[in-house]
Design a protein around this motif. Structure first.
Motif, PDB file in Angstrom:
ATOM      1  N   ILE A 255       3.739   7.316  -6.044  1.00 15.28           N
ATOM      2  CA  ILE A 255       5.140   7.154  -6.151  1.00 15.28           C
ATOM      3  C   ILE A 255       5.777   8.285  -5.326  1.00 15.28           C
ATOM      4  O   ILE A 255       5.179   9.334  -5.614  1.00 15.28           O
ATOM      5  CB  ILE A 255       5.938   7.186  -7.287  1.00 15.28           C
ATOM      6  CG1 ILE A 255       5.545   6.176  -8.081  1.00 15.28           C
ATOM      7  CG2 ILE A 255       7.419   6.992  -7.229  1.00 15.28           C
ATOM      8  CD1 ILE A 255       5.994   6.073  -9.628  1.00 15.28           C
ATOM      9  N   ASP A 256       6.460   8.245  -4.258  1.00 18.58           N
ATOM     10  CA  ASP A 256       7.245   9.209  -3.555  1.00 18.58           C
ATOM     11  C   ASP A 256       7.354   8.883  -2.110  1.00 18.58           C
ATOM     12  O   ASP A 256       8.401   9.409  -1.564  1.00 18.58           O
ATOM     13  CB  ASP A 256       6.646  10.700  -3.621  1.00 18.58           C
ATOM     14  CG  ASP A 256       6.775  11.179  -5.038  1.00 18.58           C
ATOM     15  OD1 ASP A 256       7.780  10.768  -5.726  1.00 18.58           O
ATOM     16  OD2 ASP A 256       6.260  12.240  -5.393  1.00 18.58           O
ATOM     17  N   GLY A 257       6.422   8.089  -1.574  1.00 17.33           N
ATOM     18  CA  GLY A 257       6.513   7.880  -0.338  1.00 17.33           C
ATOM     19  C   GLY A 257       6.200   9.003   0.742  1.00 17.33           C
ATOM     20  O   GLY A 257       6.868   9.115   1.777  1.00 17.33           O
ATOM     21  N   GLY A 258       5.382   9.976   0.330  1.00 17.90           N
ATOM     22  CA  GLY A 258       5.022  11.036   1.200  1.00 17.90           C
ATOM     23  C   GLY A 258       4.224  10.710   2.192  1.00 17.90           C
ATOM     24  O   GLY A 258       3.596   9.745   2.618  1.00 17.90           O
ATOM     25  N   ALA A 259       4.149  11.627   3.386  1.00 15.47           N
ATOM     26  CA  ALA A 259       3.437  11.221   4.809  1.00 15.47           C
ATOM     27  C   ALA A 259       1.676  10.963   4.402  1.00 15.47           C
ATOM     28  O   ALA A 259       1.329  10.224   5.122  1.00 15.47           O
ATOM     29  CB  ALA A 259       3.652  12.564   5.462  1.00 15.47           C
ATOM     30  N   ASP A 260       1.474  11.947   3.513  1.00 19.36           N
ATOM     31  CA  ASP A 260      -0.034  11.800   3.176  1.00 19.36           C
ATOM     32  C   ASP A 260      -0.491  10.383   2.628  1.00 19.36           C
ATOM     33  O   ASP A 260      -1.285   9.730   2.781  1.00 19.36           O
ATOM     34  CB  ASP A 260      -0.542  12.868   2.585  1.00 19.36           C
ATOM     35  CG  ASP A 260      -0.483  14.122   3.205  1.00 19.36           C
ATOM     36  OD1 ASP A 260      -0.251  14.186   4.567  1.00 19.36           O
ATOM     37  OD2 ASP A 260      -0.868  15.330   2.632  1.00 19.36           O
ATOM     38  N   ALA A 261       0.576  10.130   1.592  1.00 15.29           N
ATOM     39  CA  ALA A 261       0.414   8.812   1.000  1.00 15.29           C
ATOM     40  C   ALA A 261       0.694   7.367   1.904  1.00 15.29           C
ATOM     41  O   ALA A 261      -0.245   6.679   1.727  1.00 15.29           O
ATOM     42  CB  ALA A 261       1.597   8.904  -0.193  1.00 15.29           C
ATOM     43  N   VAL A 262       1.559   7.754   3.044  1.00 19.98           N
ATOM     44  CA  VAL A 262       1.709   6.394   3.960  1.00 19.98           C
ATOM     45  C   VAL A 262       0.652   6.511   4.462  1.00 19.98           C
ATOM     46  O   VAL A 262      -0.188   5.285   4.832  1.00 19.98           O
ATOM     47  CB  VAL A 262       2.665   6.763   4.696  1.00 19.98           C
ATOM     48  CG1 VAL A 262       3.000   5.700   5.758  1.00 19.98           C
ATOM     49  CG2 VAL A 262       4.076   6.946   3.597  1.00 19.98           C
ATOM     50  N   LYS A 263      -0.034   7.563   4.898  1.00 22.79           N
ATOM     51  CA  LYS A 263      -1.447   7.365   5.823  1.00 22.79           C
ATOM     52  C   LYS A 263      -2.344   6.891   5.092  1.00 22.79           C
ATOM     53  O   LYS A 263      -3.252   6.157   5.605  1.00 22.79           O
ATOM     54  CB  LYS A 263      -1.588   8.886   6.315  1.00 22.79           C
ATOM     55  CG  LYS A 263      -0.812   9.483   7.187  1.00 22.79           C
ATOM     56  CD  LYS A 263      -1.305  10.934   7.676  1.00 22.79           C
ATOM     57  CE  LYS A 263      -0.402  11.528   8.743  1.00 22.79           C
ATOM     58  NZ  LYS A 263      -0.610  12.899   8.923  1.00 22.79           N
ATOM     59  N   ALA A 264      -2.507   7.234   3.626  1.00 24.69           N
ATOM     60  CA  ALA A 264      -3.616   6.551   2.864  1.00 24.69           C
ATOM     61  C   ALA A 264      -3.236   5.205   2.716  1.00 24.69           C
ATOM     62  O   ALA A 264      -4.317   4.415   2.590  1.00 24.69           O
ATOM     63  CB  ALA A 264      -3.568   7.305   1.377  1.00 24.69           C
ATOM     64  N   VAL A 265      -2.088   4.706   2.568  1.00 22.39           N
ATOM     65  CA  VAL A 265      -1.731   3.192   2.430  1.00 22.39           C
ATOM     66  C   VAL A 265      -2.376   2.558   3.953  1.00 22.39           C
ATOM     67  O   VAL A 265      -3.017   1.679   3.806  1.00 22.39           O
ATOM     68  CB  VAL A 265      -0.436   2.959   2.341  1.00 22.39           C
ATOM     69  CG1 VAL A 265      -0.049   1.288   2.690  1.00 22.39           C
ATOM     70  CG2 VAL A 265       0.177   3.476   0.915  1.00 22.39           C
ATOM     71  N   GLU A 266      -2.029   3.254   5.075  1.00 21.78           N
ATOM     72  CA  GLU A 266      -2.543   2.672   6.373  1.00 21.78           C
ATOM     73  C   GLU A 266      -4.053   2.625   6.396  1.00 21.78           C
ATOM     74  O   GLU A 266      -4.651   1.427   6.875  1.00 21.78           O
ATOM     75  CB  GLU A 266      -2.191   3.415   7.579  1.00 21.78           C
ATOM     76  CG  GLU A 266      -2.514   2.940   8.870  1.00 21.78           C
ATOM     77  CD  GLU A 266      -2.434   4.071   9.742  1.00 21.78           C
ATOM     78  OE1 GLU A 266      -2.513   5.297   9.600  1.00 21.78           O
ATOM     79  OE2 GLU A 266      -2.055   3.675  10.955  1.00 21.78           O
ATOM     80  N   ALA A 267      -4.778   3.644   5.524  1.00 20.90           N
ATOM     81  CA  ALA A 267      -6.387   3.558   5.540  1.00 20.90           C
ATOM     82  C   ALA A 267      -6.737   2.588   4.523  1.00 20.90           C
ATOM     83  O   ALA A 267      -8.065   2.496   4.452  1.00 20.90           O
ATOM     84  CB  ALA A 267      -6.469   5.064   5.415  1.00 20.90           C
ATOM     85  N   GLY A 268      -6.039   2.192   3.887  1.00 24.03           N
ATOM     86  CA  GLY A 268      -6.393   1.219   2.747  1.00 24.03           C
ATOM     87  C   GLY A 268      -7.091   1.848   1.484  1.00 24.03           C
ATOM     88  O   GLY A 268      -7.365   1.336   0.675  1.00 24.03           O
ATOM     89  N   GLU A 269      -6.765   3.174   1.566  1.00 27.55           N
ATOM     90  CA  GLU A 269      -7.091   3.871   0.203  1.00 27.55           C
ATOM     91  C   GLU A 269      -6.274   3.829  -0.769  1.00 27.55           C
ATOM     92  O   GLU A 269      -6.550   4.145  -2.166  1.00 27.55           O
ATOM     93  CB  GLU A 269      -7.527   5.221   0.564  1.00 27.55           C
ATOM     94  CG  GLU A 269      -8.697   5.567   1.504  1.00 27.55           C
ATOM     95  CD  GLU A 269      -9.043   7.053   2.132  1.00 27.55           C
ATOM     96  OE1 GLU A 269     -10.192   7.331   1.816  1.00 27.55           O
ATOM     97  OE2 GLU A 269      -8.016   7.706   2.402  1.00 27.55           O
TER      98      GLU A 269
END
Length: 318
Positions: A255-269
């Protein structure tokens, strides 16, 4: 302008509060953002920590709103320390700010500080996390129960509605931790085939999330995933999963929508991150404080919507 006698009484009260905990020295507050446009209004903004990207984004919102209005804002970083936050607020009182905007480190611990501000006649607005007492004029933030429910629902669907999971909790006592946990529990009731094998705090920190996740993975080899109360702990869990060679087998959500988290979503992690609009919260805190300082009425509860960022829409947020 506040009457000196009232301020003095509040300072004495707040000093007693600070000294009752330990003998830590005076907290520092740093002037930030813009100054000059309307020097009759001063705002004190106490933020829980700037060691977390979520709150760094909130600071950006504060700076933007302050620059746009030309209002002087004194920003104090509590470093996740309730006592330092109490000292910071004592400084707000002694300097006679017109409005105090508080992002509490602990909803219970900050009550005495809110009461001291009340005694000094300084209006209080809370942002993101609520104070559990005192007279708070308005609260701006995500409905964390709703955010918790959205997170749990997305996560349980991603793991097929069954399996062993672990919950990574935030700072104990923080309203966000309590409310997100309530949201998790509300949705858990609809998924009888999900078993919670561990619930442990990692204090919203990535490094602690890594350590806690490593221990849980060792204890539960067939874990289906980590339901995390924020992105930082989720990112720590991802590191633990990588180290254990279980990438793809153990799912994580944050939860939060931080930049690193968004990249992790893109990477499928990361299954998804439930984005809170922290920059918007920061700017709204300043804008609403200005209205209060000018004698205008504001709404008591001002909710800020969440956004589910997953593989279907992640490109919009990169």
């Amino acid at each position: 302008m506040k009457r000196l006698s009232v301020i003095t009484a509040a300072v004495v009260a707040a000093s007693a509060l600070a000294l009752s905990g330990c003998s830590e020295g005076p907290a520092s507050t740093e002037p930030t953002a813009a100054t000059g446009g309307d020097d009759t209004i001063t705002i004190g903004f106490s933020i829980s920590t700037l060691q977390n990207p979520f709150f760094v984004s909130m600071e950006e919102g504060i700076d933007e709103a302050a620059a746009a209005s030309g209002i002087e804002v004194t920003l104090a970083d509590a470093n996740d320390d309730p006592l330092k936050q109490a000292n910071d607020i004592l400084n707000f009182i002694s300097s006679g700010v017109d409005v105090a905007v508080l992002n509490p480190t602990d909803g219970d611990a900050i009550v005495s500080s809110v009461e001291a501000l009340n005694e000094a006649g300084i209006p209080v607005i809370t942002v993101d996390r609520r104070a559990e007492g005192g007279d708070v004029l308005a609260h701006i933030g995500t409905d964390n129960v709703t955010a918790g429910e959205a997170t749990a629902k997305a996560f349980f669907e991603a793991i097929g509605g069954k399996g062993k999971i672990a919950i990574l909790e935030g700072v104990p006592g923080a309203s966000s931790s309590i409310d997100r946990g309530t949201g998790f529990e509300n949705v858990l009731a609809d998924y009888p085939e999900i078993e919670v094998v561990a619930t442990q705090t990692a204090n919203y920190q990535r490094s602690e999330g890594l350590t806690v996740a490593q221990n849980i993975l060792q204890a539960t080899p067939d874990l289906a995933g980590f339901l995390s109360m924020n992105d930082e702990m989720a990112l720590g869990a991802i590191e633990a999963i990588r180290s254990a060679g279980k990438g793809g087998a153990v799912k994580v959500i944050g939860i939060d929508g931080g930049a690193d988290a968004v990249k992790a979503v893109e990477a499928g992690e990361l299954v998804a991150t439930i984005a809170q609009q922290s920059a918007l919260m920061g700017s709204m805190g300043i804008e609403q404080a200005i209205k209060v300082a000018k004698g205008e009425k504001i709404e008591k509860d001002q909710p800020v919507d969440v956004i589910v960022i997953d593989e279907s829409n992640v490109d919009e947020y990169l």
